[in-house]
Scaffold this active site. Sequence first.
Site, short mmCIF file in Angstrom:
data_model
loop_
_atom_site.label_atom_id
_atom_site.label_comp_id
_atom_site.label_asym_id
_atom_site.label_seq_id
_atom_site.Cartn_x
_atom_site.Cartn_y
_atom_site.Cartn_z
N ASP A 1 85.32 -28.55 -141.11
CA ASP A 1 85.12 -28.22 -142.52
C ASP A 1 85.27 -26.71 -142.76
O ASP A 1 84.91 -25.91 -141.91
CB ASP A 1 83.71 -28.69 -142.93
CG ASP A 1 83.56 -28.75 -144.43
OD1 ASP A 1 84.58 -28.69 -145.15
OD2 ASP A 1 82.41 -28.85 -144.90
N ASN B 1 89.36 -37.72 -149.83
CA ASN B 1 90.28 -36.57 -149.96
C ASN B 1 91.45 -36.83 -150.92
O ASN B 1 92.12 -35.89 -151.35
CB ASN B 1 90.83 -36.12 -148.59
CG ASN B 1 89.81 -35.36 -147.77
OD1 ASN B 1 89.87 -35.32 -146.54
ND2 ASN B 1 88.84 -34.74 -148.42
#
Length: 267
Positions: free
Chosen positions: A32, A80
């Site tokens: 991340d 996403n």
Amino acid sequence: MTLEKVIDDKIADLLMKIDKQKLPKHIAIIMDGNGRWASRKGLPRSFGHKQGVSVLKKILKSAKNLGCKVLTVYAFSTENWTRPTKEVNFLINLFSEVLKNEIKEIHEESIKIKFVGDLTPFPKNLKEIISSSESLTKNNNKFSFNVCVNYGGRQEIVKVAKELALKSSTGEINPSEINEELFNSELLTRGIKDPELLIRTSGEKRISNFLLWQLAYSEIYISDVLWPEFNEHEFLKAIIDYQSRTRRFGGIESLPNESLEDSQSSS
Ligand code: FPP
């Protein structure tokens, strides 16, 4: 002394602290912070993803050299797709490019690559390169590298529930036979042992729909470093931290000759 030498010395120091007998065999990573890293530098988010790939290559090598056996990374979640189309397309192209460029070396290193997730919505060229990479490396046995794409833990669990319901309705199985082992056998990760360690970068303390079933007993290590700045040094720190923990699996730490009274005082 050069900067490289200082870094090498630091890594050598960390390596000495690692007990090779107690390595996590399977490490899962939520990579991340790519976007934030790029934005902080005034660069487009895509630069963060590109930099993220070179970090991933280093961590894959480091995990393999250390003696770990499996690395599973979260490269694209089912959520996403809500990102701007430009970023989604960039990531899809990046997966194809990385695979094209790296598959030869992955194979030479005897690494087995597997993509975990629903590949249906991806373009034909990506699906083809995924399929050829998986079949090329399927018999490799030094290390397993799993890439989760269009993956969601809840979706995976629902898929297993549907599969088992269908098998029950056709009489292939009896509902009373459903247990953890049978459930495991329907997961996208079937045949892969659960991760002992989950690393998440960028300081976020969430699982974000990653391997919900498989992470039930994993140790979690949060690194404040953004993924594009993550490196071998940070990776080894995570392993040392993991090795300092006592894994109880909901039970109690068992010590030799421990009396029942002693063990009742453990938490
Ligand atoms: C999270 O950062 C990262 C991603 C969603 C993509 C990660 C993908 C790679 C590193 C490519 C891997 C490629 C292969 C073939 C294995 P973010 O964009 O969520 O960052 P932010 O939280 O700062 O916005």
